[in-house]
Design an enzyme around this catalytic site. Sequence first.
Site, PDB file in Angstrom:
ATOM      1  N   SER A 129       0.836  -1.193   0.000  1.00  0.00           N
ATOM      2  CA  SER A 129       0.000   0.000   0.000  1.00  0.00           C
ATOM      3  C   SER A 129       0.879   1.255   0.000  1.00  0.00           C
ATOM      4  O   SER A 129       1.613   1.492  -0.948  1.00  0.00           O
ATOM      5  CB  SER A 129      -0.961  -0.032   1.195  1.00  0.00           C
ATOM      6  N   ASP A 143      -9.990  -5.887  -3.354  1.00  0.00           N
ATOM      7  CA  ASP A 143      -9.450  -4.828  -2.496  1.00  0.00           C
ATOM      8  C   ASP A 143     -10.429  -3.648  -2.472  1.00  0.00           C
ATOM      9  O   ASP A 143     -10.741  -3.069  -3.514  1.00  0.00           O
ATOM     10  CB  ASP A 143      -8.095  -4.392  -3.056  1.00  0.00           C
ATOM     11  N   HIS A 174      -7.207  -6.237   0.766  1.00  0.00           N
ATOM     12  CA  HIS A 174      -6.053  -5.375   1.056  1.00  0.00           C
ATOM     13  C   HIS A 174      -5.274  -5.827   2.296  1.00  0.00           C
ATOM     14  O   HIS A 174      -4.325  -5.173   2.697  1.00  0.00           O
ATOM     15  CB  HIS A 174      -6.563  -3.944   1.280  1.00  0.00           C
TER      16      HIS A 174
END
Length: 329
Positions: free
Chosen positions: A192, A269, A305
């Site tokens: 991320s 995600d 995620h």
Amino acid sequence: KFLLKSVATQDIFFWVASPFLARVVQVAVFELSNSCSTHSKMASLITRSTNRVAQGVLKRIEHVSPTLGGSSTTFAIFKPDIAKTQKLPVVYWLSGLTCTDENFSQKAGAFQAACDNKVVLVMPDTSPRGEGVPDEEPKVYDFGVGAGFYLNATTEKYKKHYNMYDYVTKELPDLVESSFSVAPARSICGHSMGGHGALTIALKNPERYTSVSAFAPICNPMNVPWGQKAFSLYLGDDKEAWKQYDACELIKTYKGRDLNILCDQGTADNFLSGEVNQLQSLALMQAAQDAGVPVTFRMQAGYDHSYYFMSTFIGEHIAHHARFLHAST
């Protein structure tokens, strides 16, 4: 019969009864002085915890960082047992928003893969922390402490402490390589915000990183809310300055060697398929295709995620880095 010579260093004195022995002692004193210097450097590192895991040892190390405004910061280092007899290359892991150095250690399940592939893992924090480190009020999850974005801040409020780019590329590897007997070869990966950091750092320093990989990276931060908030507060309003920390912008003009870029993105995600696409995977793929930069970008069906996603594929990422790291040494 001999001219007595005195040799002194700090509080240690020797009286020597020959020029030859004086030279021997001078050499010994020089080595002792170097040893003291190394010991002093090591003494500035505080081991906060030590855990046996897989076939190696994980340590959390605290130290005062000049790069981060003199604040105390903590990083983790995992060394397989084989590192006792040979110097291993290092894979640096950069975590995402709200994380510390501990999230990856506790959730990724990466240590057996590190042992199997003979690499050291190093995990820094995601920002400076502690007394005197500025932040926004009220506190938000996507900026400030826990969200350093792996850049060097230039705005007055944040430029003293928020220099995670220099910390990750200079201070930390210098410290690791001088204190932990590792090989100088290194790769970098992250998740991320950390995937954003890994990509931009490697693209800006291709001579220092053998390979780079990312899970669900923020690919085009200039054009999404997370990046726009962070860049405006850390870097000011000059959007030309933002480009140096945007992977899409960097890849457009990249002329360096093949960085063996590997990215994985889950199709479920929520930051990709939710109301706002914070990740912009397609923008990176398009920029790489237009620039002729090789990128392996895998869309993984059904993954989100979280660390469930990362723990599934982290072994493949570590093996990816190890293949190129060991070939380069």
